[in-house]
Design an enzyme around this catalytic site. Structure first.
Site, PDB file in Angstrom:
ATOM      1  CG  HIS A  73      -3.442  22.902   7.487  1.00  0.00           C
ATOM      2  ND1 HIS A  73      -2.422  22.764   8.416  1.00  0.00           N
ATOM      3  CD2 HIS A  73      -3.341  21.803   6.684  1.00  0.00           C
ATOM      4  CE1 HIS A  73      -1.752  21.661   8.191  1.00  0.00           C
ATOM      5  NE2 HIS A  73      -2.285  21.053   7.135  1.00  0.00           N
ATOM      6  CB  CYS A 280       2.557  31.074   8.527  1.00  0.00           C
ATOM      7  SG  CYS A 280       1.790  30.028   7.252  1.00  0.00           S
TER       8      CYS A 280
END
Length: 307
Positions: A73, A280
């Site tokens: 990310h 997640c």
């Protein structure tokens, strides 16, 4: 009518341009992310739903790639905001109250196949819409307020999880091989899953099988639903998709309620040596709905990776 030298010259220019484009796409352009803080400019906004937007940011060059490994990310930075009640945010003490800026983690829905751009799908949690959350979301409010031409500061790549390809993973320095990957996602936690799903399925030689359980509050909250269902329709033997909602509409044909052991057992791969589970979502979901039930079903700690 063109003379022969002019025709030949034009042909050479066209061929040279095509070869250059091919080589850029094959090798990948210059990578933008280098872990320093850099700015990208908002180039386009698509209103996906009343509270969800797809934001397309332009990189400095049209041949540049973001340079984000699959599974990782980047961080996004914005000025801090003051809540309705000073020192609090959404009715609770604000641990960031004294900070000048805040940062959040994001995974794009685009990839390094997309030259010169990076796409983010964001859900805007506006202030005053839900009584329990009078302040909304700090970063999502900032992102939702951006206009074409505005800049956003980001840095990356960051993260422990990386999909190397064709069943190979890295978790920090640890190498992992998995033939079947189960995924548990909640809300905006779908974005790293979509990134990985797309990367696996676009490689015809990747034999990895994927199973996703995607949890949301309502049907309208399901992000990137069209993309997920198209991937499932195009790859029915490689990707299985299942939903669960807290508040489903009448006639809902998927699951209802929080992720539990029965749901995991029914829709994810069993705890075998070649199984990997990715998670997640909000921390309470990860701790109580995912990890607690995975432990109960016999998945080892090494098989459980949370973004």
């Amino acid at each position: 009518m063109m003379s022969t030298p002019i025709v030949v010259g034009l042909a050479v220019v066209v061929v040279t341009t095509l070869v250059a484009v091919f080589l850029v796409r094959k090798r990948g352009g210059k990578k933008f992310l280098d872990r320093s803080r850099q700015r990208v400019r908002l180039a386009a906004i698509e209103q996906v739903s009343p509270d969800t937007k797809r934001l397309r940011f332009a990189l400095p060059s049209a041949t540049m790639v973001l340079g984000l490994p699959v599974g990782k990310h980047f961080k996004v930075f914005c000025p801090n905001k003051v809540g309705v009640k000073k020192g609090e945010w959404n009715g609770r003490p604000d641990p960031e109250a004294e900070e000048a800026e805040v940062e959040r983690k994001y995974t794009p829905t685009s990839s390094d196949d997309d030259l010169g751009v990076v796409d983010l799908v964001i859900k805007v949690y506006a202030a005053g819409v839900v009584d329990r959350f009078p302040d909304g979301g700090k970063m999502s409010r900032h992102m939702g307020s951006l206009a074409v031409g505005d800049e956003l500061e980001i840095s990356g790549p960051w993260g422990m999880i990386e999909y190397v390809g064709r069943g190979s993973w890295k978790y920090g320095k640890r190498d992992i091989t998995a033939a079947h990957v189960g995924m548990l996602a909640g809300g905006t936690g779908i974005t790293p899953m979509l990134q990985i799903i797309a990367a696996v399925l676009k490689d015809k030689r990747d034999a990895t099988r994927l199973s996703l359980v995607f949890a949301n509050q309502t049907e309208n909250d399901i992000l990137v639903r069209d993309e997920l269902e198209k991937l499932q329709a195009d790859h029915p033997t490689r990707f299985k998709l299942w939903y669960t909602l807290d508040r489903p509409p009448p006639g809902w044909s998927y699951s209802t309620g929080f992720i539990d052991a029965d749901m995991i057992k029914a829709h994810l791969p069993p705890p075998q040596p070649d199984t990997l589970i990715l998670m997640c979502g909000p921390p309470p979901m990860i701790q109580y709905a995912c990890k607690a039930n995975l432990d109960k079903l016999g998945y080892s700690k090494k098989q459980q990776l949370a973004f």
